[in-house]
Design a protein around this motif. Structure first.
Motif, mmCIF file in Angstrom:
data_model
loop_
_atom_site.group_PDB
_atom_site.id
_atom_site.type_symbol
_atom_site.label_atom_id
_atom_site.label_comp_id
_atom_site.label_asym_id
_atom_site.label_seq_id
_atom_site.Cartn_x
_atom_site.Cartn_y
_atom_site.Cartn_z
ATOM 1 N N UNK A 179 -55.061 -31.622 10.473
ATOM 2 C CA UNK A 179 -56.028 -32.308 11.330
ATOM 3 C C UNK A 179 -55.784 -31.822 12.750
ATOM 4 N N UNK A 180 -56.848 -31.384 13.427
ATOM 5 C CA UNK A 180 -56.695 -30.771 14.752
ATOM 6 C C UNK A 180 -57.613 -31.420 15.757
ATOM 7 N N UNK A 181 -57.142 -31.505 16.993
ATOM 8 C CA UNK A 181 -57.937 -32.013 18.104
ATOM 9 C C UNK A 181 -58.402 -30.848 18.959
ATOM 10 N N UNK A 190 -59.595 -44.497 21.985
ATOM 11 C CA UNK A 190 -60.623 -44.384 20.942
ATOM 12 C C UNK A 190 -60.343 -43.184 20.043
ATOM 13 N N UNK A 191 -59.858 -42.106 20.620
ATOM 14 C CA UNK A 191 -59.493 -40.929 19.833
ATOM 15 C C UNK A 191 -58.361 -41.263 18.864
ATOM 16 N N UNK A 192 -57.351 -41.964 19.365
ATOM 17 C CA UNK A 192 -56.218 -42.345 18.522
ATOM 18 C C UNK A 192 -56.674 -43.291 17.419
ATOM 19 N N UNK A 193 -57.516 -44.252 17.763
ATOM 20 C CA UNK A 193 -58.031 -45.190 16.752
ATOM 21 C C UNK A 193 -58.793 -44.440 15.661
ATOM 22 N N UNK A 194 -59.557 -43.420 16.064
ATOM 23 C CA UNK A 194 -60.315 -42.654 15.072
ATOM 24 C C UNK A 194 -59.370 -41.867 14.180
ATOM 25 N N UNK A 195 -58.289 -41.350 14.744
ATOM 26 C CA UNK A 195 -57.309 -40.631 13.935
ATOM 27 C C UNK A 195 -56.648 -41.552 12.912
ATOM 28 N N UNK A 196 -56.348 -42.767 13.312
ATOM 29 C CA UNK A 196 -55.749 -43.724 12.374
ATOM 30 C C UNK A 196 -56.737 -44.047 11.258
ATOM 31 N N UNK A 197 -57.990 -44.273 11.628
ATOM 32 C CA UNK A 197 -59.024 -44.529 10.610
ATOM 33 C C UNK A 197 -59.187 -43.336 9.683
ATOM 34 N N UNK A 198 -59.173 -42.145 10.269
ATOM 35 C CA UNK A 198 -59.325 -40.917 9.492
ATOM 36 C C UNK A 198 -58.211 -40.779 8.465
ATOM 37 N N UNK A 199 -57.004 -41.151 8.858
ATOM 38 C CA UNK A 199 -55.879 -41.076 7.919
ATOM 39 C C UNK A 199 -56.124 -41.977 6.716
ATOM 40 N N UNK A 200 -56.696 -43.153 6.967
ATOM 41 C CA UNK A 200 -56.998 -44.059 5.865
ATOM 42 C C UNK A 200 -58.079 -43.539 4.935
ATOM 43 N N UNK A 201 -58.895 -42.603 5.446
ATOM 44 C CA UNK A 201 -59.961 -42.021 4.633
ATOM 45 C C UNK A 201 -59.454 -40.880 3.759
ATOM 46 N N UNK A 255 -50.737 -34.395 25.351
ATOM 47 C CA UNK A 255 -50.244 -35.580 26.047
ATOM 48 C C UNK A 255 -50.733 -36.858 25.362
ATOM 49 N N UNK A 256 -51.988 -36.880 24.950
ATOM 50 C CA UNK A 256 -52.524 -38.055 24.240
ATOM 51 C C UNK A 256 -51.718 -38.316 22.969
ATOM 52 N N UNK A 257 -51.479 -37.259 22.197
ATOM 53 C CA UNK A 257 -50.753 -37.410 20.932
ATOM 54 C C UNK A 257 -49.332 -37.904 21.178
ATOM 55 N N UNK A 258 -48.640 -37.293 22.150
ATOM 56 C CA UNK A 258 -47.244 -37.658 22.398
ATOM 57 C C UNK A 258 -47.144 -39.091 22.921
ATOM 58 N N UNK A 259 -48.074 -39.488 23.783
ATOM 59 C CA UNK A 259 -48.038 -40.846 24.323
ATOM 60 C C UNK A 259 -48.332 -41.906 23.265
ATOM 61 N N UNK A 260 -49.036 -41.514 22.221
ATOM 62 C CA UNK A 260 -49.395 -42.460 21.159
ATOM 63 C C UNK A 260 -48.664 -42.143 19.858
ATOM 64 N N UNK A 261 -47.522 -41.510 19.982
ATOM 65 C CA UNK A 261 -46.756 -41.093 18.812
ATOM 66 C C UNK A 261 -46.469 -42.266 17.868
ATOM 67 N N UNK A 303 -46.846 -43.053 11.684
ATOM 68 C CA UNK A 303 -46.905 -43.634 10.335
ATOM 69 C C UNK A 303 -47.920 -42.938 9.431
ATOM 70 N N UNK A 304 -48.818 -42.180 10.025
ATOM 71 C CA UNK A 304 -49.902 -41.565 9.260
ATOM 72 C C UNK A 304 -49.839 -40.037 9.248
ATOM 73 N N UNK A 305 -49.243 -39.442 10.270
ATOM 74 C CA UNK A 305 -49.273 -37.993 10.450
ATOM 75 C C UNK A 305 -47.877 -37.438 10.713
ATOM 76 N N UNK A 306 -47.687 -36.168 10.338
ATOM 77 C CA UNK A 306 -46.608 -35.375 10.904
ATOM 78 C C UNK A 306 -47.047 -35.011 12.317
ATOM 79 N N UNK A 307 -46.213 -35.334 13.316
ATOM 80 C CA UNK A 307 -46.552 -35.095 14.725
ATOM 81 C C UNK A 307 -45.510 -34.126 15.294
ATOM 82 N N UNK A 308 -45.761 -32.822 15.198
ATOM 83 C CA UNK A 308 -44.718 -31.816 15.511
ATOM 84 C C UNK A 308 -44.672 -31.425 16.987
ATOM 85 N N UNK A 309 -44.438 -32.420 17.858
ATOM 86 C CA UNK A 309 -44.410 -32.138 19.283
ATOM 87 C C UNK A 309 -43.116 -32.632 19.909
ATOM 88 N N UNK A 310 -42.851 -32.149 21.097
ATOM 89 C CA UNK A 310 -41.660 -32.496 21.851
ATOM 90 C C UNK A 310 -41.700 -33.942 22.340
#
Length: 432
Positions: free
Chosen positions: A28-30, A81-92, A109-115, A120-127
């Motif tokens: 899944x890519x942003x 809203x982007x993060x919420x959509x990603x969480x919903x997407x994981x459930x789909x 930055x968005x991904x890391x701040x909302x790690x 719980x839903x994604x592998x998040x391979x960032x620093x």
């Protein structure tokens, strides 16, 4: 070490870092630029999977693609809203191993701040957040490099935090002109708008610099800008490094490239448009030092320039992501997503790779590129790679070669001719 990538791994995925590794892999890519498409292509080449691309609009690079499922956010979607959509997407997509990628600084930055919400839903391979904040600031990056004996251009910081105060005045800049000015953190600059805005400014006089400070202040910019010594030399003095550091802190991938030509549009200035991969050990050793001492993990992309005055490698910045032009790594035989999947999905260590295969990566028509590459030895190398077929364009993918896609690629190539004719009509004399 050779450029051979690690051996194929079974496609695995499910949601969250603790999910079984034998579940079907789902990238899944942003974003929606050429770098996102290049990543989707890398995943498809390695594992035969389609990627889900989440963006505000399905731009040309990702539109009408057989290897991409586009998921569109509402206009002006906020980070939450982007993060919420990603969480919903994981459930789909239950029963899949979801790997989340982002390839622009503000999206990382968005991904890391909302790690905490995403892991719980994604592998998040960032620093880490702390290291991201430090290295994303070009002023702090310069300080860190100096501590590690890594060369950078001389840098002066202009802080706009109190620019709204009536008595605020910019600090003096005693660098020789012309000089370079750019935002210390691109994330702070993302939503600032003013006439003449550029990613990087080449400033010729003190009056031009004063005008820039005035524009930034008036536009409400409250971050930091840096004024830097201009390292002489044209685009061919630039180098790029892409690295992957696994979750154990081992640098498993290093790939470097010699830039031939950069984009010259105001919004794209500094983005490489053509490169030849090659191995530059002295430069790579400095990148290795930085990654090791900072405790970096994940993908990193360094911008470096060779100073023709003394041959030193001047490090400009490190991007906390794989980079827009990441396909040069795949083209050179070390598909970067294999290193990621082996590490974060399968939990397996791989033999470190330093790429040494030469390949021409270019998003330009060959005739246009050769018009700008004038130095005889470099030109001969490019012509030889073209003749031998050792060339790669990230959008030219036979497995995604519908009539519509081929038409888009052809139009994109023609558009490059138009852009260079408009913004960089004549090759510079230096270095050619």
């Amino acid at each position: 070490m050779s450029s051979a990538a690690p051996g194929p791994a079974s496609a695995g995925a499910g949601s969250g870092p603790g999910a079984p590794p034998d579940l079907p892999l789902q990238p899944v890519m942003l974003g929606a630029d050429i770098g996102v498409y290049a990543l989707a292509r890398a995943f498809h080449e390695a594992y035969g999977v389609r990627s889900i691309v989440v963006s505000g609009a399905a731009l040309g690079p990702v539109a009408r693609s057989r290897i991409i499922e586009n998921v569109l956010l509402g206009p002006g979607a906020s980070p939450q809203e982007m993060v919420d959509r990603l969480v919903t997407l994981a459930g789909e997509h239950p029963g899949r191993r979801l790997v989340l990628m982002a390839n622009s600084d503000w999206l990382v930055r968005v991904v890391v701040r909302h790690r905490e919400q995403l892991e719980p839903h994604y592998v998040v391979p960032f620093l880490s957040q702390d290291l991201l904040d430090r290295i994303s600031d070009k002023a702090v990056f310069a300080e860190m490099c100096a501590e590690m004996d890594i060369s950078v251009p001389r840098t002066i910081v202009q802080d706009f935090a109190r620019a709204a105060d009536a008595g605020w005045a910019p600090v003096p800049v005693d660098l020789p002109y012309p000089l370079i000015a750019k935002a210390a953190s691109s994330a702070d600059y993302q939503d600032v708008h003013f006439e003449g805005k550029k990613k990087v400014f080449e400033i010729g006089t003190p009056a031009e610099l004063d005008a820039l400070w005035t524009s930034l202040r008036g536009a409400g910019f409250r971050g930091r800008f840096v004024a830097q010594e201009l390292v002489p030399g044209d685009d061919t003095q630039m180098r790029s490094i892409t690295a992957y550091v696994d979750s154990a802190g081992t640098i498993t991938l290093l790939c470097s490239a010699h830039v031939l030509l950069e984009e010259h549009t105001p919004s794209g200035l500094g983005n490489p448009a053509a490169m030849v991969t090659g191995r530059f050990d002295e430069m790579l050793e400095q990148a290795r030092r930085f990654l090791t001492r900072t405790g970096y993990v994940g993908f990193a992309n360094f911008d470096v320039k060779v100073d023709p005055r003394d041959g030193a490698f001047r490090f400009f910045e490190v991007n906390p992501r794989i980079g827009r032009n990441n396909y040069y790594v795949t083209a050179a035989g070390a598909n970067p997503v294999r290193f990621l999947v082996e590490d974060r999905v399968h939990g397996r260590a791989v033999e470190p790779v330093v790429v040494d295969r030469e390949v021409l990566y270019s998003i330009l028509p060959h005739r246009l590129l050769l018009r700008y590459v004038r130095e005889p030895a470099l030109r001969a190398k490019v012509q030889g790679l073209i003749r031998s077929g050792a060339v790669a364009h990230p959008l030219r993918y036979p497995a995604d070669g519908s009539v519509q896609r081929r038409a888009y690629v052809a139009a994109a190539l023609l558009n490059q001719v138009r852009k260079f004719r408009t913004y960089y009509p004549e090759p510079t004399a230096t270095g050619f």
